[in-house]
Structure formats: structure tokens, C-alpha cells
Design a protein around this motif. Structure first.
Motif, PDB file in Angstrom:
ATOM      1  N   UNK A  30      58.661  17.989  28.833  1.00 54.72           N
ATOM      2  CA  UNK A  30      57.678  18.758  29.596  1.00 54.72           C
ATOM      3  C   UNK A  30      56.504  19.253  28.748  1.00 54.72           C
ATOM      4  N   UNK A  79      47.412  22.792  38.510  1.00 61.44           N
ATOM      5  CA  UNK A  79      47.881  21.411  38.345  1.00 61.44           C
ATOM      6  C   UNK A  79      48.707  21.267  37.059  1.00 61.44           C
ATOM      7  N   UNK A  80      48.235  21.831  35.980  1.00 63.14           N
ATOM      8  CA  UNK A  80      48.948  21.700  34.714  1.00 63.14           C
ATOM      9  C   UNK A  80      50.185  22.593  34.678  1.00 63.14           C
ATOM     10  N   UNK A  82      52.123  23.108  37.272  1.00 60.91           N
ATOM     11  CA  UNK A  82      53.107  22.277  37.974  1.00 60.91           C
ATOM     12  C   UNK A  82      53.617  21.169  37.055  1.00 60.91           C
ATOM     13  N   UNK A  83      52.717  20.620  36.257  1.00 65.10           N
ATOM     14  CA  UNK A  83      53.109  19.553  35.343  1.00 65.10           C
ATOM     15  C   UNK A  83      54.098  20.041  34.292  1.00 65.10           C
ATOM     16  N   UNK A  86      57.554  20.643  35.994  1.00 67.62           N
ATOM     17  CA  UNK A  86      58.401  19.559  36.538  1.00 67.62           C
ATOM     18  C   UNK A  86      57.760  18.176  36.503  1.00 67.62           C
ATOM     19  N   UNK A  87      56.649  17.984  35.778  1.00 69.83           N
ATOM     20  CA  UNK A  87      55.927  16.710  35.807  1.00 69.83           C
ATOM     21  C   UNK A  87      56.812  15.489  35.594  1.00 69.83           C
ATOM     22  N   UNK A  88      57.104  15.158  34.350  1.00 68.01           N
ATOM     23  CA  UNK A  88      57.921  13.982  34.083  1.00 68.01           C
ATOM     24  C   UNK A  88      59.383  14.176  34.456  1.00 68.01           C
TER      25      UNK A  88
END
Lengths: 371, 371
Positions: A30, A79-80, A82-83, A86-88
Motif C-alpha cells: 500500500x 483519491x490517494x 483511497x489508494x 485499499x488500492x492494490x
């Protein structure tokens, strides 16, 4: 670099050693997205890489891992954020975001809800007891037919009359014509009843049209706006909530988001997706399918949503849980017992079908909730 | 109302009678959102309600239902098209979107990819054989360090050098400074090598900054743009692809989208999410985790993605599948055999760690793919 960090609680499926290893990998995945052997000593290892703060069993073959991340990794961007959360890791089965602990400073970077329960109650002029909401449908009805329905619902005392979320700008029911007619119909009913029923058009739209529809609806007397962040992106709702030209409460619809919760060991917990994240992006009320309706949420999942909408969260106001999706009138006593007074009941079918007299149906249902 | 309809193939779990009933309910749920008894005769029943066109067994306790919907229900909007395909039904477990059959006229309402495989190959000046891509990382490195890496990768012949998708606009690595430095470093290397390596900054950002970052990157010499539609919303990528001021290929990253595919009976099929939808929104290349890496996709799922990227689809050009996520060099022969030449190989660790000489690592890997 400040020392400020926020926390995410993940639930991880598997035997203890497997889950622990997965938790340690989340710390890397993450943030730096490289193997441990490629993490440089110093700043990156000490600040950037996620930290496993706690790890403990929560059920058979399920472990909780509390990770912390440096606030600065999020760059102040939803946006970042959220990334980082839980992004990848969303791509790995068996890992679920169970809870966010964002901290006051991070929460303050986003505006949060501007109206919340109190603000929405002021709009409709009802200070206690549950509010009643319904949807204009079905898709395919003309603007005139929908406005006629809106008029009758408003006469019957329904507090919030929203577009069905599938009504956008179809050629057989254009957005501007619908907003004009439905808004006018409801204002006309309000003049007769002395009430403050609000019209909530669905502004879910391609990104270049979203703000335009919001402004148009506001100018034509809409009382709140409906938007489905699963279709527009979460940040689109946040941007509307942060837009000083738009002074209307925002109601969030769950379309296209369901897969994030349907499997209990993947995705996001119900309280995260339909509670914490919605408040973070500035929703004032959140629609979700109630237990016992035509969708599969359990009572406990719905309770987690309602709790996450209404519990303390930084300086954000509590927001309305708005259960819907196949509500039957005989369930109302149980619903009132479950949710208490700070709830918006989204009732569709019963308002249409209890009797042919739609005005009377509204009055009857209000009487069932003590109003 | 024209008679034009598009089709969606759903896979539905359950015994035959249960699955058939679910299919019939999807027809209502995705359009009129009322029970059959409330659907008015005539226009709405005949045109608006979804039609179950075919229903057949595909596996034990799994049935395919081909539904058709009137094109006009989508209002020419990507957001509403997604809603008709899977809005409320996403909330019901045991239903997966297996395939879209959108038809030429509906596809033509969206621009689709502007560059595709051919356009991206022209940018990097490599007409045959697989392309090689890598990512600048880890998060926490300074702009100068990342630019130094970019320079060496470009000297080594890597075709496409992208930001790690977690690099946005952190205070320790600001967007504009990074774009300036990395773009210049790669142009400098190109002047030395005579090659056409491109820099691909990550422009994933809040909606009010997305276009601004795209334009800035273009002005500073970026060769393509990286964006994660799971974070920004699908329509944000479409809007960039339709923006005449932006003349760069778009590379899509899977962050936050994983849950849509991780459980095989919910969500969207791999080929739909990482192939068909990406082309619909205008991506020119799609990053996804390769089989056998640190994510769990199977070879068959990856093949479905690659096929959906490259097969005929209206007038859209084929786009590049871009497998990544823990690629090991010993797997390259198998990868080349699986994907053929029309692929971008996203290689991270091996380029960093094969030897301390990053320039040589790039040349070595290119030699392995016959370049």
C-alpha cells in the motif's frame, strides 16, 4: 515530515502465520510497492512504509491487523487516501477493510457533510421522528406523469421525494424538463399543505455535466441532490460537497457499489463503505438496502451502517441512514425499534400499492411512524 | 424510441429455477425498479423493461442469462450505461457480468481509445515485438532520485517509464517537480540513445485537478498518462480520452478495482472490467496483475483480459494488455508464448535487482524479448 499517522483495520482470512505474513505485505503493497529487500533505510523504511501496529485473532481463521500510514502519503487527496487504504490490496482475495481510524487532522482536510441530520431536518421542517422518503418511478413514465406522482406524494406528507436513480437524461424524460415539472409540482403541494416537502433530482451524470445539473436543480428549487458515487467516482461527490456555489444536502445512492461488500472476506465492511466513506466525501444521507428486503444485507450489517453514519467522527455531523429496497409496512415497528428516530425510511412499493389513493397512503404511513 | 438494444450476459449462481427467477428480476431491477405488477402496459413493458433473450446452463448450478436493454435507457451517458448494466444488481450476491455486447451504434456514442496498440507503438518507435515498461519507485524517494532512475531506465532501452501509481502530489515528491525532472531526464537519455522512450506520469487526482495535471504533463513532454479509474471514477478517464486538448495515450491502473473481480460469482468478469470497459472509456493500455505473480489471477483470467483488449470491438482499435505485478525473468519465455507480440511487459523488481547496473538490466531484458 510530521509524525501524524492514520490507521486502517484489515480483517485477513487464513491461518495465523499466513495472515501475519499478508499483513506485513500490506505494509509494503500500500505504500512503497516493492519487496522488503528494496526498501531503503531511513526516511522510507521509518515513515513511508505502513506499520503493523496490532495483530490479533477475531474469529476462526480470521485475524485483525491494525496498520498505520503516514498522513503525508495521502497528499491531501481523497483519491490517494483511497489508494493507500485499499488500492492494490483490493486485488488480493481474503483481505477486507473493516474500519478506518482517520484522526481529526486528516478528517479536517476534507470538508465532510455540510448539513447532516440536523441540516436535512431543517430543510424539511421536521425536528423529531423518522423522515419518510420515496422515489419517482418507473423509468419510462413521462415528465408529466412523474410530476403528477410527486404532487400526490407531497400532498400526502412524504418529506423527501427523489428521482429513481435510473432517471438521468433519457430522451423520454429529459433532466431539465423533469426538474422543472417535479419541483414545481412539489412547491405547489407545499403551498396547499404548508409543509416543506423537498424534491431531490438525480444528478448522477458524466463528470462534465455533474456540476451543471447540480446548479440547474438548485436554481429550480430542488431541496437536495441525489448522486451515485459508485457511478461517478467518490471524489465527484466530495467535490460537490466542497463547492460553495452548491448549497444543497447530498444523498448518496449505492448503485454499482454492491460488489465491494457482497463477499464477507473481500472488499470493504458495510460500515466503512456506507458509513465512514460516505461521511468522508460529504454525503448527508446514505441509501442502502435494508435487511429483510429484496437484497441480502443482514440486520447486523445494516446496524453497522447506521452506527457508522451517526457515531462521533471528528467534527463531522452525524448523517442519516436511509434504508430502502423492498420495505413492507408490517415491518415498520421492527424498523423503528432497530433504527430509532434518526432515520429516513425510503418506501417505494407500499406508497404506490397500499391503496389507489396515493395521498392517503402517505398519510397512513406517516401515522405508522408516529407523525 | 428506436428499437436499438444492447446485451449483457450475466452468470447467475443457483439451481435452474432460482437462477431463472433471478434473471427475470434483473430485467426489472436494472430498469424500472418496481415489481412486475407495477409495470404499466405498452411502452414501458415493451421497451424499457430488460428482456430475457436467452437462458442456458454453463456449469453446475450456474446459468447464463442474456438480457437486452433499450439503448435509450442509457441516455448516452457512461455513468448511466454502467448503472443499467450492473447498478442495483451489483448488490445481489451470485450474479456476475460475464460479457457485454454493446453494438456498434452504442459504442460509437463513446469515443473509445484514440491511440491503441498502433498509436502507442508509434510514440515509442517500436513496430514489432513486446514493449517493456517499468515504474519509478518506491514512494519516499526524492524527485532527483526518481529522475536519476528514469535516466538509467531510458538509457537501458525501457520503452515506457511510468510513475508508481502511489506517487501523486506528496510534499516529499511534488507532481510538477517530478514531471519536470523525470521528463527532462528521459529526453536527455533519448538524445543520447536516439530512442523514443516515453515518460508516463501518474495524474490520478481529485476531479478538479485531473485535467490540469494532464495538461501540465503534456506541456512538459510526457509521452502518455497514467490514471486509476477505480480511484477517479470510470467517467474521468473517458472525459480525458474525449478531451481534444489532451493528445496523449492513456494507461489504466487497476488500483481499488480488485474487489470487482476477486470472487468468481460476483462483480464483473476479468475480461469485462480490464478489457471491454477499459476500451469503452478510452484506455490505450491496461495494467493488471499477471498470473503467477504476487496477486491471484489465473492464466485463463489473464487470457480473457488480453483477448478482450485485442479482439474486434466496434470501430475501436485494439489496446495493449499490460501484465505486471511480480514478474520474474525466468517466466519471460512462457509470457511471450502466452501473450504473443502485442503486449507491454510491466517489469519492476527484476529491472531493479538483477544487477546493480540498471542500464544493463534493461538491455538484458530487451534481449530476452528478442529486441
Amino acid at each position: 515530515m510530521t509524525e501524524e499517522r492514520f490507521q486502517v483495520i484489515y480483517h485477513i482470512s487464513g491461518a495465523e502465520a499466513v495472515a501475519l505474513e499478508k499483513a506485513q505485505i500490506i505494509c509494503l503493497e500500500q505504500t512503497v510497492e516493492v519487496g522488503q529487500e528494496l526498501v531503503p533505510d531511513g526516511f522510507i523504511k521509518e515513515h513511508i512504509v505502513g506499520r503493523l501496529e496490532q495483530f490479533y485473532s477475531v474469529a476462526s481463521d480470521c485475524y485483525a491487523a491494525i496498520l498505520s500510514y503516514a498522513v503525508e502519503t495521502t497528499a491531501g487527496e481523497l483519491t490517494q487516501l483511497l489508494n493507500v487504504i485499499f488500492g492494490n490490496t483490493s486485488i488480493k482475495p481474503g483481505i477486507r477493510v473493516q474500519r478506518l481510524i482517520l484522526g481529526e487532522k486528516l478528517l479536517a482536510q476534507f470538508g465532510g457533510p455540510r448539513f447532516g441530520i440536523t441540516g436535512l431536518r431543517q430543510r424539511v421542517g421536521i425536528t423529531t421522528k423518522p423522515l419518510l422518503c420515496t422515489a419517482l418511478k418507473p423509468m419510462g413514465k413521462s415528465v408529466t406523469e412523474l410530476a403528477g406522482l410527486a404532487y400526490q406524494f407531497a400532498l400526502g406528507g412524504v418529506d423527501i421525494i427523489k428521482d429513481d436513480h435510473g432517471l438521468t437524461n433519457q430522451p423520454f424524460c429529459p433532466f431539465t424538463a423533469r426538474v422543472n415539472a417535479c419541483s414545481e409540482a412539489i412547491h405547489q403541494a407545499n403551498r396547499q399543505t404548508g409543509k416543506h416537502c423537498i424534491y431531490v433530482p438525480n444528478i448522477t451524470a458524466p463528470c462534465h455535466q455533474l456540476r451543471e445539473r447540480a446548479i440547474y436543480a438548485q436554481e429550480k428549487g430542488a431541496g437536495a441532490l441525489l448522486i451515485a458515487p459508485g457511478l461517478t467516482g467518490f471524489d465527484s461527490l466530495r467535490a460537490l460537497a466542497a463547492d460553495e456555489a452548491i448549497r444543497l444536502p447530498l444523498i448518496s445512492h449505492p448503485a454499482f457499489l454492491g460488489t465491494m461488500v457482497t463477499h464477507s472476506s473481500n472488499g470493504l465492511a458495510h460500515g466503512v463503505l456506507f458509513g465512514q466513506l460516505q461521511r468522508l466525501i460529504g454525503a448527508d444521507a446514505v441509501i442502502y438496502p435494508n435487511y429483510g428486503g429484496r437484497f441480502g444485507f443482514t440486520r447486523e450489517e445494516c446496524r453497522a451502517i447506521a452506527d457508522s453514519c451517526r457515531e462521533p467522527m471528528g467534527n463531522y455531523p452525524p448523517i442519516f441512514p436511509m434504508p430502502g429496497g423492498g420495505m413492507r409496512l408490517e415491518k415498520l415497528p421492527d424498523l423503528l425499534n432497530e433504527y430509532g428516530n434518526e432515520v429516513v425510511l425510503l418506501v417505494g412499493g407500499a406508497l404506490y400499492t397500499r391503496s389507489p389513493d396515493i395521498v392517503d397512503n402517505g398519510r397512513y404511513i406517516l401515522s405508522l411512524v408516529g407523525r
